[in-house]
Design an enzyme around this catalytic site. Structure first.
Site, short mmCIF file in Angstrom:
data_model
loop_
_atom_site.label_atom_id
_atom_site.label_comp_id
_atom_site.label_asym_id
_atom_site.label_seq_id
_atom_site.Cartn_x
_atom_site.Cartn_y
_atom_site.Cartn_z
N LYS A 1 -17.86 35.64 45.82
CA LYS A 1 -17.00 35.43 47.00
C LYS A 1 -16.05 36.61 47.19
O LYS A 1 -15.87 37.10 48.30
CB LYS A 1 -16.20 34.12 46.83
CG LYS A 1 -17.09 32.89 46.97
CD LYS A 1 -16.39 31.61 46.53
CE LYS A 1 -17.37 30.45 46.50
NZ LYS A 1 -16.83 29.22 45.92
N GLN B 1 -11.34 26.98 43.24
CA GLN B 1 -12.70 26.87 42.70
C GLN B 1 -12.81 25.64 41.79
O GLN B 1 -12.02 25.46 40.87
CB GLN B 1 -13.05 28.15 41.90
CG GLN B 1 -14.47 28.18 41.37
CD GLN B 1 -15.53 28.20 42.46
OE1 GLN B 1 -15.43 28.94 43.44
NE2 GLN B 1 -16.56 27.39 42.31
N ASP C 1 -12.26 25.85 52.53
CA ASP C 1 -13.38 25.10 51.96
C ASP C 1 -13.63 23.81 52.74
O ASP C 1 -14.65 23.15 52.54
CB ASP C 1 -13.09 24.74 50.49
CG ASP C 1 -13.88 25.60 49.52
OD1 ASP C 1 -14.93 26.14 49.93
OD2 ASP C 1 -13.46 25.72 48.36
#
Ligand code: NAD
Length: 281
Positions: A53, A97, A120
């Site tokens: 990412k 994460q 997200d």
């Protein structure tokens, strides 16, 4: 004739090129999209995902910052970091994460992220907007699947879509996005008794399970579109999806490979979400 392969790698490269161009246009307005990533613990897969990412951000001109914590990190420390990032105007996107270490309540940390920076799409506000059909930041993997379907002109309206998997990050939001496109949607899960009976009805079959090759050719309707979200590490170290790829490819009309299907689209959608969050300023 074997299925048409939905090439996520090449579509993701196109999306990234578009992001790069939009980043340079935003620069003219004095805006540089910024993503902050919080990583806690030393899960090897998480480290790889985060590295990919951050690399994708660098390639497209999105500014990225990584906040890495040891697995002993406290929930209070993570909440305090999220609070500081929420208040920082240079940060447009915050990504936590998963998984987080056991002592941390992951949902509490996710819910602390400002919905406007929730790239997200996991915050209850964005999930709620998705359910209500309102605009919001969409979760990246389901958004990436929809982009693949759209790009290949796979017909959805009035078609039967079956999603195997009901997680909050893939199965449920993807089912809602398919519904938004007027598909008739069924969600299956570990307690669904007659799985293959249901999957054989599917014009669009999505596997988001996490069980290597669970979806066999006998479970697939000839001519279906088969989307494989699963990523499973086999004992020999290679990667496999949830779909038994070769035999299914022979009867499906469209199929995503693993790797190179849904995975690259997830990161591409994350970059788009960062842009969207930055452009709202
Ligand atoms: P999860 O473990 O949260 O959910 C799995 C779902 O599968 C559950 O809803 C469960 O009920 C269902 N399930 C399990 N066994 C089943 C069975 N035998 N029959 C029917 N349903 C069954 O997983 P997740 O986070 O949704 O991820 C699913 C898969 O997708 C994993 O392999 C994960 O690594 C992968 N994934 C890939 C990406 C990507 O970018 N490619 C992103 C997220 C997740």
């Amino acid at each position: 004739m074997p299925a048409y392969i939905l090439d996520g790698k090449s579509l993701a490269a196109q999306v990234r090129a578009g992001v790069k161009e939009k980043v340079s246009r935003l620069a003219q307005r004095g805006i540089r999209p910024g993503l902050s990533v919080i990583l806690a613990g030393d899960d090897p897969a998480s480290k790889v995902y985060v590295r990919n990412k951050v690399r994708a951000c660098e390639e497209t001109g999105v500014a990225s910052r990584l906040f890495a914590y040891p697995s002993s990190v406290s929930e209070a420390e993570l909440l305090s970091r999220v609070g500081a990032l929420n208040a920082d105007p240079a940060v447009h996107g915050i990504l936590v994460q998963l998984p987080l270490p056991r002592q941390v309540d992951a949902q509490r940390v996710l819910d602390a992220v400002s919905p406007a920076k929730d790239v997200d799409g996991f915050h209850d506000v964005n999930m709620g907007a998705l359910v209500a059909g309102k605009p919001g930041l969409l979760p990246c993997t389901p958004a990436g699947v929809m982009r693949l379907l759209e790009h290949a002109d796979v017909p959805l309206a009035g078609r039967r879509a079956v999603v195997i998997g009901r997680s909050n990050i893939v199965g449920k939001p993807l089912a809602l996005l398919l519904l938004r496109k007027d598909a008739t949607v069924t969600i299956c899960h570990s307690k669904s008794g007659n799985l293959s009976e249901i999957t054989r009805e599917a014009d669009i079959l999505v596997a988001a399970i996490g069980r290597a090759k669970l979806v066999t050719a006998a479970m697939v309707k000839p001519g279906a579109c088969v989307i494989d979200v699963g990523v499973n590490r086999l004992p020999d170290g290679t990667l496999a999806g949830d779909v038994d790829y070769e035999p299914v490819r022979q009867i499906a009309r469209w199929i995503t490979p693993v790797p190179g299907g849904v995975g690259p689209m997830t990161i591409a959608m994350l970059l788009e979400n960062c842009l969207r969050a930055a452009a709202r300023e």
